[in-house]
Design a protein around this motif. Structure first.
Motif, PDB file in Angstrom:
ATOM      1  N   SER A  73      26.591 -18.663 -13.717  1.00 34.36           N
ATOM      2  CA  SER A  73      25.527 -19.228 -14.550  1.00 34.36           C
ATOM      3  C   SER A  73      24.258 -19.427 -13.737  1.00 34.36           C
ATOM      4  N   GLU A 115      32.097 -16.165 -17.814  1.00 37.63           N
ATOM      5  CA  GLU A 115      31.303 -17.244 -18.395  1.00 37.63           C
ATOM      6  C   GLU A 115      30.507 -16.755 -19.604  1.00 37.63           C
ATOM      7  N   GLU A 119      28.000 -17.966 -21.280  1.00 35.66           N
ATOM      8  CA  GLU A 119      26.545 -18.012 -21.221  1.00 35.66           C
ATOM      9  C   GLU A 119      25.967 -16.861 -20.399  1.00 35.66           C
ATOM     10  N   VAL A 120      26.721 -16.399 -19.406  1.00 33.59           N
ATOM     11  CA  VAL A 120      26.259 -15.270 -18.594  1.00 33.59           C
ATOM     12  C   VAL A 120      26.288 -13.989 -19.417  1.00 33.59           C
ATOM     13  N   THR A 167      34.849 -22.769 -11.734  1.00 27.82           N
ATOM     14  CA  THR A 167      34.313 -22.371 -13.033  1.00 27.82           C
ATOM     15  C   THR A 167      35.043 -23.099 -14.161  1.00 27.82           C
TER      16      THR A 167
END
Length: 356
Positions: free
Chosen positions: A83, A106, A108-109, A172
């Protein structure tokens, strides 16, 4: 449209981390000569010296990255938390016309990467997050299911693994606790409670209790399949599911800096699985597509240990980009290599399909 330069050079950034080192060692074993890079001069240099390859040391800020990728064709980005580290590396790859892979899971990535699609098209650069266990096997299962059932409206994915966690994966996971659960409903990613959905699933090793997790496929599977409703499951004992659900009561506290720092410090003490453990603990991957009439299509595949999958998949995708990259843009693994890619990985068995 500009074309990415051809240097036939691979960089592994974050090469001294648990997974980065697995990838670096395998790359050299296959006769490749990757450039090993990272932020820690001592660790990067020591590994590069041992493997007799070039080392580069730089931070992930604009001034530090500038010029470091000018002669690099493909980057495998392994330095988390993604992130924080993926956006500047993606920006640098676009500027230098370097193809980009990472091993994140992730959500959001992934969403940030998909937002760079037009810029990647213009630069002639391939961007692909999730080039490892997160999310290659599940993404390929999703792509196979939509091929079999293009009218599917709901998609459930999951995996059953007894593999331990690396320090990076554990950190994470800690970060994700405060963010709650994630599902996709009617095309939109929604935040839900931790372990919001539970059911019994046979992932391929017998039926087990399972709960939803905020896995990367909530983002990627929509781009691979167009199916609007997506959830991801993993097996957990009923007792552990109850414990996770109780965390919902204190979830806001889990996001506080001091709490995160404490938990990440503990997570950093985790030791990733050794080679013997990886060889003994393969992974069962499962997916289920459902149409508007309640018809279902189920896919299963047994693959190698998750860290072994990450090592082999990321290198195979890098080799593909080095040899003949497609047009620039943001890709999922199955869009980049096809659903059969997972079957080509060492330790994978053929995918099975059943429809009701």
């Amino acid at each position: 449209m500009s074309q990415a330069p051809t240097h036939d050079r691979l960089m592994i950034y974050g090469a001294y981390g648990y997974t980065g080192e697995l990838i670096a060692r395998e790359a050299v074993a296959r006769g490749m000569a990757p450039v090993l890079a990272g932020r820690n001069e001592q660790k990067t240099g020591a590994l590069a010296q041992e493997l007799s390859v070039e080392a580069r040391v730089f931070d992930l800020d604009k001034d530090a990255i500038s010029g470091q990728l000018a002669d690099i064709d493909v980057v495998i980005h392994c330095a988390g938390p993604f992130s924080a580290t993926a956006p500047p590396m993606i920006a640098a790859c676009l500027a230098s016309q370097t193809h980009y892979l990472d091993i994140t899971g992730e959500i959001e990535v992934f969403e940030h990467l998909f937002a760079q699609h037009e810029a990647a098209v213009a630069a002639g650069v391939v961007l692909c997050s999730g080039a490892g266990f997160d999310v290659v096997p599940t993404d390929c299962v999703a792509a196979r299911l939509v091929e079999e059932m293009p009218e599917a409206q709901h998609l459930a994915l999951g995996f059953d693994t007894r593999s331990g966690l690396s320090p990076g994966t554990a950190k994470t996971t800690v970060e994700g606790l405060a963010g709650g659960g994630k599902i996709r409903r009617d095309g939109r990613i929604e935040t839900v409670k931790l372990a919001a959905q539970t059911r019994r699933i046979d992932f391929g090793d017998g039926e087990k209790a399972a709960m939803t997790i905020p896995w990367g496929d909530v983002a990627t599977a929509y781009h691979s399949t167009g199916i609007p409703n997506i959830s991801v499951f993993m097996p957990m004992s009923p007792k552990r599911i109850t414990q996770v659900q109780r965390l919902n009561l204190i979830r806001p506290v889990l996001g506080f800096g001091p709490v995160q720092n404490f938990l990440k410090k503990r997570a950093g003490q985790v030791q990733g699985p050794d080679q013997s453990t990886r060889e003994k603990r393969p992974t069962h991957v499962w997916g289920e597509a459902t149409d508007a009439n309640g018809g279902t299509c189920t896919a299963r595949i047994k693959v190698a240990n998750g860290y072994t999958v990450t090592r082999d998949a990321s290198l195979a995708l890098a080799q593909r980009l080095l040899e003949q990259a497609p047009a620039g843009g943001a890709y999922t693994p199955s869009r980049l290599a096809g659903w059969r890619f997972v079957e080509s990985l060492p330790g994978s068995q053929p995918m099975t399909i059943s429809r009701v």
